[in-house]
Scaffold this motif. Sequence first.
Motif, PDB file in Angstrom:
ATOM      1  N   ASN A 145       0.812  -1.223   0.000  1.00  0.00           N
ATOM      2  CA  ASN A 145       0.000   0.000   0.000  1.00  0.00           C
ATOM      3  C   ASN A 145       0.842   1.268   0.000  1.00  0.00           C
ATOM      4  O   ASN A 145       0.535   2.232  -0.693  1.00  0.00           O
ATOM      5  CB  ASN A 145      -0.931   0.009   1.208  1.00  0.00           C
ATOM      6  CG  ASN A 145      -1.982  -1.080   1.128  1.00  0.00           C
ATOM      7  OD1 ASN A 145      -2.269  -1.586   0.055  1.00  0.00           O
ATOM      8  ND2 ASN A 145      -2.536  -1.470   2.259  1.00  0.00           N
ATOM      9  N   GLY A 225     -11.337  -3.015   9.697  1.00  0.00           N
ATOM     10  CA  GLY A 225     -12.097  -2.614   8.519  1.00  0.00           C
ATOM     11  C   GLY A 225     -11.270  -1.925   7.458  1.00  0.00           C
ATOM     12  O   GLY A 225     -10.049  -1.737   7.591  1.00  0.00           O
ATOM     13  N   TYR A 226     -11.937  -1.507   6.418  1.00  0.00           N
ATOM     14  CA  TYR A 226     -11.326  -0.853   5.264  1.00  0.00           C
ATOM     15  C   TYR A 226     -11.170   0.645   5.543  1.00  0.00           C
ATOM     16  O   TYR A 226     -12.044   1.269   6.134  1.00  0.00           O
ATOM     17  CB  TYR A 226     -12.226  -1.075   4.056  1.00  0.00           C
ATOM     18  CG  TYR A 226     -11.790  -0.416   2.762  1.00  0.00           C
ATOM     19  CD1 TYR A 226     -10.940  -1.071   1.879  1.00  0.00           C
ATOM     20  CD2 TYR A 226     -12.261   0.845   2.411  1.00  0.00           C
ATOM     21  CE1 TYR A 226     -10.562  -0.494   0.674  1.00  0.00           C
ATOM     22  CE2 TYR A 226     -11.893   1.443   1.212  1.00  0.00           C
ATOM     23  CZ  TYR A 226     -11.050   0.774   0.346  1.00  0.00           C
ATOM     24  OH  TYR A 226     -10.685   1.352  -0.840  1.00  0.00           O
ATOM     25  N   GLY A 227     -10.037   1.232   5.109  1.00  0.00           N
ATOM     26  CA  GLY A 227      -9.848   2.675   5.235  1.00  0.00           C
ATOM     27  C   GLY A 227      -8.671   3.036   6.135  1.00  0.00           C
ATOM     28  O   GLY A 227      -7.837   2.190   6.488  1.00  0.00           O
ATOM     29  N   HIS A 240      -5.715   1.088   5.025  1.00  0.00           N
ATOM     30  CA  HIS A 240      -5.905  -0.358   4.982  1.00  0.00           C
ATOM     31  C   HIS A 240      -6.777  -0.669   3.778  1.00  0.00           C
ATOM     32  O   HIS A 240      -7.959  -0.325   3.746  1.00  0.00           O
ATOM     33  CB  HIS A 240      -6.574  -0.834   6.280  1.00  0.00           C
ATOM     34  CG  HIS A 240      -6.613  -2.319   6.433  1.00  0.00           C
ATOM     35  ND1 HIS A 240      -7.713  -3.007   6.887  1.00  0.00           N
ATOM     36  CD2 HIS A 240      -5.667  -3.261   6.209  1.00  0.00           C
ATOM     37  CE1 HIS A 240      -7.447  -4.291   6.937  1.00  0.00           C
ATOM     38  NE2 HIS A 240      -6.210  -4.478   6.520  1.00  0.00           N
ATOM     39  N   SER A 241      -6.192  -1.335   2.761  1.00  0.00           N
ATOM     40  CA  SER A 241      -6.862  -1.509   1.473  1.00  0.00           C
ATOM     41  C   SER A 241      -7.794  -2.704   1.414  1.00  0.00           C
ATOM     42  O   SER A 241      -8.341  -3.007   0.356  1.00  0.00           O
ATOM     43  CB  SER A 241      -5.805  -1.638   0.363  1.00  0.00           C
ATOM     44  OG  SER A 241      -4.952  -2.734   0.632  1.00  0.00           O
ATOM     45  N   GLY A 242      -7.987  -3.391   2.524  1.00  0.00           N
ATOM     46  CA  GLY A 242      -8.888  -4.540   2.535  1.00  0.00           C
ATOM     47  C   GLY A 242      -9.609  -4.653   3.859  1.00  0.00           C
ATOM     48  O   GLY A 242      -9.745  -3.672   4.597  1.00  0.00           O
ATOM     49  N   ILE A 243     -10.060  -5.851   4.158  1.00  0.00           N
ATOM     50  CA  ILE A 243     -10.758  -6.101   5.411  1.00  0.00           C
ATOM     51  C   ILE A 243     -10.168  -7.361   6.030  1.00  0.00           C
ATOM     52  O   ILE A 243      -9.811  -8.307   5.323  1.00  0.00           O
ATOM     53  CB  ILE A 243     -12.281  -6.268   5.150  1.00  0.00           C
ATOM     54  CG1 ILE A 243     -13.075  -6.147   6.440  1.00  0.00           C
ATOM     55  CG2 ILE A 243     -12.596  -7.558   4.425  1.00  0.00           C
ATOM     56  CD1 ILE A 243     -14.573  -6.012   6.205  1.00  0.00           C
ATOM     57  N   HIS A 320      -6.700 -11.474   5.257  1.00  0.00           N
ATOM     58  CA  HIS A 320      -6.825 -10.132   4.687  1.00  0.00           C
ATOM     59  C   HIS A 320      -7.435 -10.297   3.298  1.00  0.00           C
ATOM     60  O   HIS A 320      -6.848 -10.930   2.416  1.00  0.00           O
ATOM     61  CB  HIS A 320      -5.458  -9.462   4.598  1.00  0.00           C
ATOM     62  CG  HIS A 320      -5.478  -8.136   3.885  1.00  0.00           C
ATOM     63  ND1 HIS A 320      -5.721  -6.950   4.528  1.00  0.00           N
ATOM     64  CD2 HIS A 320      -5.300  -7.826   2.568  1.00  0.00           C
ATOM     65  CE1 HIS A 320      -5.675  -5.956   3.649  1.00  0.00           C
ATOM     66  NE2 HIS A 320      -5.426  -6.471   2.449  1.00  0.00           N
ATOM     67  N   GLU A 322      -9.253  -8.499  -0.160  1.00  0.00           N
ATOM     68  CA  GLU A 322      -9.408  -7.263  -0.929  1.00  0.00           C
ATOM     69  C   GLU A 322     -10.258  -7.504  -2.168  1.00  0.00           C
ATOM     70  O   GLU A 322     -10.239  -8.594  -2.748  1.00  0.00           O
ATOM     71  CB  GLU A 322      -8.043  -6.726  -1.388  1.00  0.00           C
ATOM     72  CG  GLU A 322      -7.150  -6.218  -0.279  1.00  0.00           C
ATOM     73  CD  GLU A 322      -5.865  -5.598  -0.828  1.00  0.00           C
ATOM     74  OE1 GLU A 322      -5.799  -5.351  -2.061  1.00  0.00           O
ATOM     75  OE2 GLU A 322      -4.935  -5.372  -0.035  1.00  0.00           O
ATOM     76  N   THR A 333      -8.856  -0.361  -5.004  1.00  0.00           N
ATOM     77  CA  THR A 333      -9.566  -1.251  -4.087  1.00  0.00           C
ATOM     78  C   THR A 333     -10.903  -0.658  -3.661  1.00  0.00           C
ATOM     79  O   THR A 333     -11.072   0.567  -3.619  1.00  0.00           O
ATOM     80  CB  THR A 333      -8.721  -1.536  -2.834  1.00  0.00           C
ATOM     81  OG1 THR A 333      -8.406  -0.293  -2.177  1.00  0.00           O
ATOM     82  CG2 THR A 333      -7.424  -2.244  -3.201  1.00  0.00           C
ATOM     83  N   ASP A 335     -14.226  -1.138  -0.676  1.00  0.00           N
ATOM     84  CA  ASP A 335     -14.540  -1.670   0.646  1.00  0.00           C
ATOM     85  C   ASP A 335     -15.308  -2.986   0.487  1.00  0.00           C
ATOM     86  O   ASP A 335     -16.414  -3.015  -0.067  1.00  0.00           O
ATOM     87  CB  ASP A 335     -15.388  -0.654   1.419  1.00  0.00           C
ATOM     88  CG  ASP A 335     -15.643  -1.083   2.859  1.00  0.00           C
ATOM     89  OD1 ASP A 335     -15.200  -2.188   3.245  1.00  0.00           O
ATOM     90  OD2 ASP A 335     -16.282  -0.311   3.598  1.00  0.00           O
TER      91      ASP A 335
END
Length: 354
Positions: A145, A225-227, A240-243, A320, A322, A333, A335
């Motif tokens: 990232n 979470g995402y963000g 954070h590009s995924g969950i 993780h 995405e 990416t 959410d």
Amino acid sequence: MVANIAFGLASIVANSYLLSPAAMGATGSSGLVPDRKPDAKLELKPALKPNLKLDSKAKPSANPDTTPADSSPDDKSSLCGTPIMDGLKQHKVKKGETLAAIAKQYKLTTATIMGLNPSTRDGTVSPGEILTIPPSNGISYRFGNEETYKSLAKKFNVRADVLFEQNGCQSRPKVVFVPGAVWKPNPVIPKLPAFATLASAPSQPAIIFNSGGYPLPYAVPVTSGYGWRINPVTGESAFHSGIDLGAPMGTPVLAAKSGTVQFAGWSGGYGNLIEIGHDNMGTRYAHLSAIYVNPGQRVAKGQQIGLVGSTGRSTGPHLHFEIMVPSAEGWATLDPAPYLNRIAAVFSQFIPIS
């Protein structure tokens, strides 16, 4: 005061030029101005000669952060050339060939071939197998990232401008080739998982779960979470590009949709990573403890592709996940939460399909 000015000027002239002996006469009574005949010629010779050479053929070095405003496309093309990842060769394994023999044929190390071909990481090859062959020793590396050419150069002890040029002067490709870097097994990936061996017939080694597109056999809590967030490893603010899905170590990881495996192997902070292309989108599955698929392999929706782990930059076992979509600047990416929440509401347990 006039004498002081005259003395200063005389000193400057004396220090800046060499007077030839023919022009030097007897010194007058003042000792400041030499006497000479009317027809004497004063010859002035520079004490220092400039030694400057202009090389019209010199080319500016590529800079991974800045590009000259007046550089033409032809200059960039001659400087950078084709990205190494776009010029990879393929080798079809013949009967009787070994990994060492193939590496020797292309003047590569076995580690280089193993790094680009996860199926060979047990040290063996099979007749008919297609191997990816680079032009020189090195590894393929997927940008994280927040990574740049400079951070990558520092990590692998190579020059950033060399990385930039050998990857076609692309500002941010998905995957780059790092010349000279050595692939290290972390961990050695088995070809056939014990889970699949126990739960399926020998004629059908793949397991498919009726999970509705959820990347695990059952719904689990979201641990991150995402963000934007505070990175739990570095303690710094980062995107954070995924969950993150809090599943136990060894939980089967499933393909969210049918597609083709684009990448399967080690990828820095992602640890063991799988990336699958699904026509107009892609999915990533990171920090795996094991990988059960190879690049180019077709997978079905719900098929087991690996196991949950904690490899790479991770604080504990989790998946993780995405979702990626194409954009004007490359892959972007999204959410995954709305997608996962919708699926998780449909099922509460997994059902293997034979």
